[in-house]
Design a protein around this motif. Structure first.
Motif, PDB file in Angstrom:
ATOM      1  N   ILE A  51       0.858  -1.185   0.000  1.00 28.49           N
ATOM      2  CA  ILE A  51       0.000   0.000   0.000  1.00 28.49           C
ATOM      3  C   ILE A  51       0.892   1.232   0.000  1.00 28.49           C
ATOM      4  O   ILE A  51       1.859   1.303   0.766  1.00 28.49           O
ATOM      5  CB  ILE A  51      -0.974  -0.027   1.204  1.00 28.49           C
ATOM      6  CG1 ILE A  51      -1.940   1.158   1.148  1.00 28.49           C
ATOM      7  CG2 ILE A  51      -0.230  -0.088   2.536  1.00 28.49           C
ATOM      8  CD1 ILE A  51      -3.106   1.022   2.126  1.00 28.49           C
ATOM      9  N   ASP A  55      -2.591   5.361  -0.404  1.00 31.30           N
ATOM     10  CA  ASP A  55      -3.536   4.252  -0.252  1.00 31.30           C
ATOM     11  C   ASP A  55      -3.813   3.463  -1.523  1.00 31.30           C
ATOM     12  O   ASP A  55      -4.832   2.771  -1.605  1.00 31.30           O
ATOM     13  CB  ASP A  55      -4.853   4.720   0.375  1.00 31.30           C
ATOM     14  CG  ASP A  55      -4.693   5.123   1.836  1.00 31.30           C
ATOM     15  OD1 ASP A  55      -5.532   5.905   2.326  1.00 31.30           O
ATOM     16  OD2 ASP A  55      -3.722   4.670   2.462  1.00 31.30           O
ATOM     17  N   THR A  57      -3.246   0.210  -3.597  1.00 30.74           N
ATOM     18  CA  THR A  57      -2.906  -1.128  -3.135  1.00 30.74           C
ATOM     19  C   THR A  57      -2.557  -2.060  -4.285  1.00 30.74           C
ATOM     20  O   THR A  57      -2.979  -1.859  -5.435  1.00 30.74           O
ATOM     21  CB  THR A  57      -4.056  -1.740  -2.331  1.00 30.74           C
ATOM     22  OG1 THR A  57      -5.230  -1.779  -3.154  1.00 30.74           O
ATOM     23  CG2 THR A  57      -4.343  -0.935  -1.084  1.00 30.74           C
ATOM     24  N   SER A  70      -4.393  -2.349   4.604  1.00 32.15           N
ATOM     25  CA  SER A  70      -4.780  -0.977   4.941  1.00 32.15           C
ATOM     26  C   SER A  70      -3.719  -0.414   5.881  1.00 32.15           C
ATOM     27  O   SER A  70      -2.860  -1.149   6.379  1.00 32.15           O
ATOM     28  CB  SER A  70      -6.165  -0.942   5.588  1.00 32.15           C
ATOM     29  OG  SER A  70      -6.182  -1.698   6.788  1.00 32.15           O
TER      30      SER A  70
END
Length: 122
Positions: A51, A55, A57, A70
């Protein structure tokens, strides 16, 4: 020095879930990518998920749709939610991060932590 501490591993049956956590501490200016790796018994370590600081991924194909990475940037922590676990997910799981120690430092991976063991039985 920068330290990584992983937690959350355990033993579950196939189809179960676990949530791994990893906190990065020490001499940190900024953390860029955060990553989860795993090393099955007798095999090489592989990147499972990553990540970015904004943010975005990425997942390997075998975990896509089952694992979710996360991060809580305020706490320098990365998580890996693992659902529908399979026996082939059995491995030691390790996190790592691209840590910048100064403004001019582009960021490098740091020394590995002890990892956390995930065992999935059929």
């Amino acid at each position: 020095q920068v330290q990584l501490v992983e937690s959350g591993g355990g033993s579950v049956q196939a189809g179960g879930s676990l949530r791994l956590s990893c906190t990065v501490s020490g001499n940190i200016y900024a953390i860029n990518d955060m990553r989860w790796y795993r090393q099955p018994p007798g095999m090489q370590r592989e990147l499972v998920a990553s990540i970015t600081s904004d943010d975005s991924t990425h997942y390997i194909a075998s975990v896509k749709g089952r694992f979710t990475i996360s991060r809580d940037s305020a706490k320098n922590t990365v998580f890996l939610q693992m659902n529908n676990l399979k026996p082939e997910d059995t491995a030691h799981y390790y996190c790592n991060a691209a840590v910048s120690r100064t403004y001019y430092d582009p960021g490098n991976l740091v020394s590995w932590g002890k990892g956390t063991l995930v065992t999935v039985s059929s």
